[in-house]
Design an enzyme around this catalytic site. Structure first.
Site, PDB file in Angstrom:
ATOM      1  CG  MET A   1       9.081   5.866  87.046  1.00 44.23           C
ATOM      2  SD  MET A   1       9.101   6.923  85.598  1.00 44.23           S
ATOM      3  CE  MET A   1       7.366   7.213  85.310  1.00 44.23           C
TER       4      MET A   1
ATOM      5  CB  THR B   1       3.420  11.392  78.349  1.00 46.75           C
ATOM      6  OG1 THR B   1       3.017  10.827  77.115  1.00 46.75           O
ATOM      7  CG2 THR B   1       3.011  12.833  78.470  1.00 46.75           C
TER       8      THR B   1
ATOM      9  CB  SER C   1       2.876   1.575  73.580  1.00 50.98           C
ATOM     10  OG  SER C   1       2.613   2.033  74.872  1.00 50.98           O
TER      11      SER C   1
ATOM     12  CD1 TRP D   1      11.274   8.003  82.438  1.00 48.71           C
ATOM     13  CD2 TRP D   1      11.312   7.069  80.389  1.00 48.71           C
ATOM     14  NE1 TRP D   1      12.515   7.462  82.243  1.00 48.71           N
ATOM     15  CE2 TRP D   1      12.566   6.892  81.001  1.00 48.71           C
ATOM     16  CE3 TRP D   1      11.111   6.572  79.102  1.00 48.71           C
ATOM     17  CZ2 TRP D   1      13.611   6.212  80.358  1.00 48.71           C
ATOM     18  CZ3 TRP D   1      12.139   5.896  78.460  1.00 48.71           C
ATOM     19  CH2 TRP D   1      13.372   5.721  79.083  1.00 48.71           C
TER      20      TRP D   1
ATOM     21  CG  HIS E   1      -1.561  12.911  74.555  1.00 44.93           C
ATOM     22  ND1 HIS E   1      -0.226  12.667  74.773  1.00 44.93           N
ATOM     23  CD2 HIS E   1      -2.232  12.096  75.425  1.00 44.93           C
ATOM     24  CE1 HIS E   1      -0.095  11.767  75.739  1.00 44.93           C
ATOM     25  NE2 HIS E   1      -1.298  11.421  76.149  1.00 44.93           N
TER      26      HIS E   1
ATOM     27  CB  THR F   1      12.928   8.245  86.038  1.00 46.57           C
ATOM     28  OG1 THR F   1      14.301   8.411  85.682  1.00 46.57           O
ATOM     29  CG2 THR F   1      12.450   9.444  86.820  1.00 46.57           C
TER      30      THR F   1
ATOM     31  NE  ARG G   1       2.631  -2.581  76.214  1.00 44.69           N
ATOM     32  CZ  ARG G   1       3.438  -3.267  75.403  1.00 44.69           C
ATOM     33  NH1 ARG G   1       3.335  -4.568  75.323  1.00 44.69           N
ATOM     34  NH2 ARG G   1       4.341  -2.652  74.644  1.00 44.69           N
TER      35      ARG G   1
ATOM     36  CE1 TYR H   1       9.389   4.822  76.318  1.00 42.89           C
ATOM     37  CE2 TYR H   1      10.735   3.336  74.998  1.00 42.89           C
ATOM     38  CZ  TYR H   1       9.909   3.558  76.081  1.00 42.89           C
ATOM     39  OH  TYR H   1       9.607   2.517  76.928  1.00 42.89           O
TER      40      TYR H   1
ATOM     41  CE  LYS I   1       0.271   4.172  76.624  1.00 42.29           C
ATOM     42  NZ  LYS I   1      -0.090   4.630  78.012  1.00 42.29           N
TER      43      LYS I   1
END
Ligand code: A3P
Length: 317
Positions: free
Chosen positions: A254, A64, A152, A66, A122, A249, A279, A215, A61
């Site tokens: 997306m 990834t 998330s 993206w 992961h 993106t 989300r 992020y 979360k």
């Protein structure tokens, strides 16, 4: 495959999807991981990438999907149609994933692909198959601030029927911090401690030439981060293509792209009606979840768990 074979294969896949459940976690060298992954651990550990393969590593979360989309577009010079050739997990296989057969595992998919492949994982640093470092593969690590990552992951564990039941929110915070919670089915989250994960790759980033991204930086200035990825991959695309990649993106695009929004994973597995995979895509959503007391308790514990490193996380931008 004949039409008849195709039909029976797709029936078998449907049946396999219908058979998934909230798989228990089994430790692999102390890291709690879905039982099917643990059972197949030897073949995952033995995976030999090609030197041209790229690893995209994240704690679940953290961004990834993206990053996978940005990289695929960069490798295809911003060609949106080319990047709609298949859903994300087919274009960029998930190294360690194993599902009930005949759903192909990450290793099955990788076997069928020619390098250079974009490989998602992961796994914490110490569990990445050593072939990646022996072959000097490039690797991108994306980290997300702990509080948003936790939020998330909580929503994802609610909608992903292969993950352990997250239990109530207040207990989930403790689970994420590795606290005990009597009502939850287990004291830990899949793929282990966020704290150890982000620290593990941080400590190794220089030695192993890992591009360590955040992020929050991607949200703040996606163009800058796309260019950073481009340079790391030794690619050169025009300014116009960079602009197109940034646009393609965006969270909104997306979310609407069936090849990037995980609508490919059917309802018995991902129940998007509980929480969509795409989300919110925001920095600071934790403020809508943590009470002031929870935030204080979390921050105090965070200081202790992160004291030996100075990773510049931002919980707001
Ligand atoms: P939220 O649950 O906070 O919305 P991963 O791909 O590692 O599973 O991460 C999923 C998280 O990244 C989700 O966060 C998802 O909405 C967010 N995300 C996916 N694509 C994004 C994008 N293009 N821009 C911003 N956030 C994105």
């Amino acid at each position: 495959m004949s039409e008849e074979e195709k039909l029976s294969y797709s029936e078998a896949i449907k049946k396999a999807y219908a058979s998934v459940y909230r798989f228990p976690l089994i430790p692999v060298r102390g890291i709690p991981i879905m039982n099917l992954i643990a059972k197949n651990w030897d073949s995952i550990w033995a995976f030999r990438p090609e030197p041209s393969d790229l690893l995209i590593a994240t704690y679940p979360k953290a961004g990834t999907t993206w990053t996978q989309e940005i990289v695929d577009l960069l490798l295809h010079n911003g060609d949106a149609e080319a990047c709609k050739r298949a859903p994300t997990p087919i274009r960029s296989p998930f190294l360690e994933i194993f599902s009930p057969p005949p759903i192909p595992s990450g290793l099955d998919l990788l076997k069928e692909m020619d390098p250079p492949r974009i490989i998602k994982t992961h796994l914490p640093f110490q569990l990445v198959p050593p072939g990646f470092w022996e072959n000097k593969c490039k690797a991108i690590y994306v980290a997300r601030n702990a509080k948003d990552n936790l939020v998330s992951y909580f929503h994802f564990d609610c909608m992903n029927m292969t993950q352990p039941d997250p239990g109530p929110w207040e207990g989930y915070i403790l689970k994420f911090m590795r606290g005990e919670y009597p009502c939850s089915p287990g004291p830990e989250v899949a793929w282990g401690s966020w704290y150890d994960h982000v620290k593990g790759y941080w400590m190794e980033r220089e030695k192993k030439n890992i591009l360590y991204l955040f992020y929050e930086d991607m949200k703040e200035n996606p163009r800058r981060e796309v260019e950073r990825i481009m340079r790391y991959l030794d690619l050169s695309v025009s300014d116009e293509v960079i602009s197109r990649i940034v646009e393609l993106t965006s969270f909104k695009n997306m979310k609407e792209n069936p090849m990037a929004n995980y609508s490919c994973i059917p309802a018995p597995v991902f129940d998007h009606s509980i929480s969509p995979f795409m989300r919110k895509g925001e920095v600071g959503d934790w403020r809508n979840h943590f009470t002031p007391e929870q935030s204080k308790m979390f921050d105090e514990d965070y200081e202790k768990q992160m004291k030996e490193v100075n990773i510049p996380f931002r919980t707001l931008i």
